[in-house]
Design a protein around this motif. Structure first.
Motif, PDB file in Angstrom:
ATOM      1  N   TRP A  24      10.608 -49.015  90.502  1.00 37.61           N
ATOM      2  CA  TRP A  24      10.798 -50.453  90.730  1.00 37.61           C
ATOM      3  C   TRP A  24       9.934 -51.206  89.744  1.00 37.61           C
ATOM      4  N   HIS A  25      10.492 -52.275  89.161  1.00 37.03           N
ATOM      5  CA  HIS A  25       9.816 -53.010  88.093  1.00 37.03           C
ATOM      6  C   HIS A  25       9.422 -54.400  88.599  1.00 37.03           C
ATOM      7  N   ALA A  26       8.121 -54.659  88.613  1.00 34.25           N
ATOM      8  CA  ALA A  26       7.621 -55.913  89.157  1.00 34.25           C
ATOM      9  C   ALA A  26       8.016 -57.118  88.304  1.00 34.25           C
ATOM     10  N   ASP A  27       8.224 -56.922  87.014  1.00 37.15           N
ATOM     11  CA  ASP A  27       8.590 -58.045  86.145  1.00 37.15           C
ATOM     12  C   ASP A  27       9.999 -58.554  86.435  1.00 37.15           C
ATOM     13  N   THR A  28      10.907 -57.639  86.735  1.00 30.54           N
ATOM     14  CA  THR A  28      12.317 -58.005  86.904  1.00 30.54           C
ATOM     15  C   THR A  28      12.819 -57.875  88.328  1.00 30.54           C
ATOM     16  N   GLY A  29      12.131 -57.115  89.166  1.00 26.33           N
ATOM     17  CA  GLY A  29      12.621 -56.832  90.510  1.00 26.33           C
ATOM     18  C   GLY A  29      13.723 -55.802  90.536  1.00 26.33           C
ATOM     19  N   VAL A  30      13.938 -55.108  89.427  1.00 25.89           N
ATOM     20  CA  VAL A  30      14.999 -54.100  89.344  1.00 25.89           C
ATOM     21  C   VAL A  30      14.506 -52.779  89.924  1.00 25.89           C
ATOM     22  N   LEU A  31      15.321 -52.178  90.766  1.00 24.19           N
ATOM     23  CA  LEU A  31      15.077 -50.831  91.272  1.00 24.19           C
ATOM     24  C   LEU A  31      16.033 -49.888  90.553  1.00 24.19           C
ATOM     25  N   ASP A  32      15.490 -48.971  89.787  1.00 26.52           N
ATOM     26  CA  ASP A  32      16.324 -48.025  89.059  1.00 26.52           C
ATOM     27  C   ASP A  32      17.069 -47.096  90.016  1.00 26.52           C
ATOM     28  N   ALA A  33      18.078 -46.416  89.504  1.00 27.56           N
ATOM     29  CA  ALA A  33      18.850 -45.486  90.330  1.00 27.56           C
ATOM     30  C   ALA A  33      17.940 -44.376  90.860  1.00 27.56           C
ATOM     31  N   PRO A  34      17.961 -44.115  92.167  1.00 25.76           N
ATOM     32  CA  PRO A  34      17.125 -43.046  92.722  1.00 25.76           C
ATOM     33  C   PRO A  34      17.579 -41.670  92.245  1.00 25.76           C
ATOM     34  N   ARG A  35      16.616 -40.759  92.195  1.00 21.29           N
ATOM     35  CA  ARG A  35      16.909 -39.354  91.915  1.00 21.29           C
ATOM     36  C   ARG A  35      16.247 -38.504  92.986  1.00 21.29           C
ATOM     37  N   ILE A  36      16.789 -37.319  93.200  1.00 24.74           N
ATOM     38  CA  ILE A  36      16.186 -36.415  94.179  1.00 24.74           C
ATOM     39  C   ILE A  36      14.897 -35.844  93.609  1.00 24.74           C
ATOM     40  N   PHE A  37      13.828 -35.955  94.389  1.00 15.97           N
ATOM     41  CA  PHE A  37      12.531 -35.428  93.981  1.00 15.97           C
ATOM     42  C   PHE A  37      12.261 -34.064  94.614  1.00 15.97           C
ATOM     43  N   ILE A  38      12.585 -33.922  95.891  1.00 21.04           N
ATOM     44  CA  ILE A  38      12.435 -32.647  96.595  1.00 21.04           C
ATOM     45  C   ILE A  38      13.679 -32.425  97.432  1.00 21.04           C
ATOM     46  N   GLN A  39      14.292 -31.257  97.299  1.00 23.19           N
ATOM     47  CA  GLN A  39      15.538 -30.954  98.003  1.00 23.19           C
ATOM     48  C   GLN A  39      15.490 -29.533  98.543  1.00 23.19           C
ATOM     49  N   LYS A  40      15.575 -29.416  99.866  1.00 28.45           N
ATOM     50  CA  LYS A  40      15.650 -28.125 100.538  1.00 28.45           C
ATOM     51  C   LYS A  40      16.527 -28.283 101.774  1.00 28.45           C
ATOM     52  N   PRO A  41      17.108 -27.190 102.267  1.00 28.54           N
ATOM     53  CA  PRO A  41      17.853 -27.290 103.530  1.00 28.54           C
ATOM     54  C   PRO A  41      16.922 -27.757 104.654  1.00 28.54           C
ATOM     55  N   GLU A  42      17.492 -28.471 105.618  1.00 32.99           N
ATOM     56  CA  GLU A  42      16.759 -29.087 106.724  1.00 32.99           C
ATOM     57  C   GLU A  42      15.923 -30.252 106.201  1.00 32.99           C
ATOM     58  N   ALA A  43      15.517 -31.124 107.095  1.00 36.32           N
ATOM     59  CA  ALA A  43      14.969 -32.431 106.713  1.00 36.32           C
ATOM     60  C   ALA A  43      13.553 -32.342 106.161  1.00 36.32           C
ATOM     61  N   GLN A  44      13.312 -33.166 105.132  1.00 36.54           N
ATOM     62  CA  GLN A  44      11.971 -33.441 104.632  1.00 36.54           C
ATOM     63  C   GLN A  44      11.714 -34.939 104.887  1.00 36.54           C
ATOM     64  N   GLU A  45      11.142 -35.248 106.029  1.00 38.89           N
ATOM     65  CA  GLU A  45      10.963 -36.646 106.437  1.00 38.89           C
ATOM     66  C   GLU A  45       9.952 -36.755 107.581  1.00 38.89           C
TER      67      GLU A  45
END
Length: 409
Positions: free
Chosen positions: A89-110
């Motif tokens: 996220w960019h404070a100058d423009t308020g733009v949130l870039d497209a999200p990407r997966i950072f950690i991915q495994k079966p069953e929830a990480q939350e």
């Protein structure tokens, strides 16, 4: 247990220990009864959000947990397939870039929680259902400011641990988590956690302290904020025969591992509805929540002493963040607005309320939201919903003074 009952996060922390040892038929009947008795849990779609400064100036890495984008909720077996995403996220423009997966495994990480220490290391932690012998486990990873691995996921805080939240104090990380489950009482009579605990790590992920805060007692849902030299711990305590909890706090010195100032701060707490933050400009902690049906706010120093308080104001929102701008703080109100606080070392007032720039009440959900300050002075609020990540904008210059009713006068 893993095979007889899916891991739905709609059961608060999976009724993990409450249901251990039951036959598969019992598990199935309990899950079916619960599903009929309650509406779908919004946490199955998205749950947990946090942000830390990124490498580039005026840029933040925003982490959140979601069951896909757009979120799809529980899978056909009733399990939650959350992964951890990151977006800049960019404070100058308020733009949130497209999200990407950072950690991915079966069953929830939350729900994901994140902190950045004084020297630029970033810790990411969450309750994890993947490859967890006790159904869930609190795990973490440590990365540099560019999110390159230092001690990457999957590192274990505690097997069977859950509900963890983290902060940084100086160059140290503090993980405040719960463990164990006791059936009965609490929200929807689903029970309570069975203790809260702290582990302190350095920026390389080496464990420095392991501290029992409330060992094998019906106390859980730990929240934490890090100051200059101390961390404020807040958690809820089960009260037999009541539908509300007690709210307790204590102060941790991450260098010595010493915990002081433990106290019961509020009775008749609305379960899970409280948040904490640090205000560097006044060197105080701010705690907000809901008790006796109304919102409250407390200003607490680094020794755990209450310096100022608001005993009655509009109700706040479960799992909503607190955003700080010098001596002003903001947090969502349950009626769809933002609450604005003016803060001094020994003073705390509800100074205003804000509507979203579209003049429509926000549909806050009890699954996580954070506010980010634009360089222009406006506020972007990122809110998790069943349909995806929602970005709302607020202009502090348009804050309205609170009414007498909003101040319970």
């Amino acid at each position: 247990m893993e095979h007889c009952m899916p891991r739905p996060t709609s059961l608060p922390f999976r009724l993990r220990h409450a249901l251990l040892g039951l036959a598969c038929l019992t598990c199935t009947l309990a899950a079916a009864t619960l599903a009929q008795a309650s509406a779908p849990d919004p946490r199955q779609y998205m749950h947990g959000i946090g942000a830390v400064p990124a490498t580039a100036a005026n840029t933040f890495n925003v982490f959140f947990s979601a069951s896909g984008l757009p979120p799809r909720g529980a899978d056909r077996n009733g399990s939650w397939p959350h992964d951890v995403y990151v977006a800049q996220w960019h404070a100058d423009t308020g733009v949130l870039d497209a999200p990407r997966i950072f950690i991915q495994k079966p069953e929830a990480q939350e729900p994901v929680t994140v902190a950045r220490n004084r020297t630029g290391q970033v810790m990411v932690s969450f309750e994890d259902g993947w490859n967890a012998p006790e159904n869930v486990t609190q795990r973490y990873g440590i990365y540099n400011t560019a999110l390159r691995p230092i001690k990457p996921y999957p590192q274990q805080v505690e097997s069977g641990g859950h509900s963890g939240h983290i902060t940084a104090v100086g160059d140290r990380f503090v993980v405040f988590y719960s463990d164990g489950w006791i059936n009965g009482g609490g929200v929807d009579n689903l029970g309570s956690g069975n203790g809260v605990y702290v582990k302190v790590y350095d920026g390389r992920g080496r464990r420095l302290h392991d501290i029992n805060i409330a060992d094998e007692r019906r106390e859980w849902w730990p929240m934490i904020a890090g100051g200059n030299t101390r961390a404020l711990l807040a958690w809820q305590q089960f009260v037999p025969g009541q539908s509300e909890a007690n709210l307790k706090i204590a102060v941790l010195d991450p260098v010595s591992g010493r915990v002081t100032g433990e106290q019961l701060l509020h009775k008749h707490l609305q379960y899970y509805t409280y948040s904490v933050a640090w205000l560097p400009a006044v060197e105080r902690f701010l705690l907000v929540g809901v008790a006796k049906g109304n919102g409250f706010a407390d200003l607490i120093d680094s020794e755990g002493k209450l310096r100022a308080s608001i005993s009655c104001m509009p109700a706040t929102v479960r799992e909503a963040g607190i955003t700080i701008s010098d001596r002003t703080a903001y947090t969502p109100a349950a009626d769809g607005r933002l609450l604005q606080f003016a803060v001094g070392p020994d003073s705390l007032t509800l100074s205003g309320t804000l509507m979203e720039t579209g003049e429509k009440p926000a549909q806050w959900r009890p699954v996580g939201s954070i506010g980010l300050l634009r360089t222009s002075g406006s506020l972007d609020w990122l809110s998790l919903t069943e349909k995806g990540l929602e970005l709302l904008r607020f202009d502090p210059a348009k804050a309205q003074p609170p009414s007498a009713v909003e101040q319970c006068r």
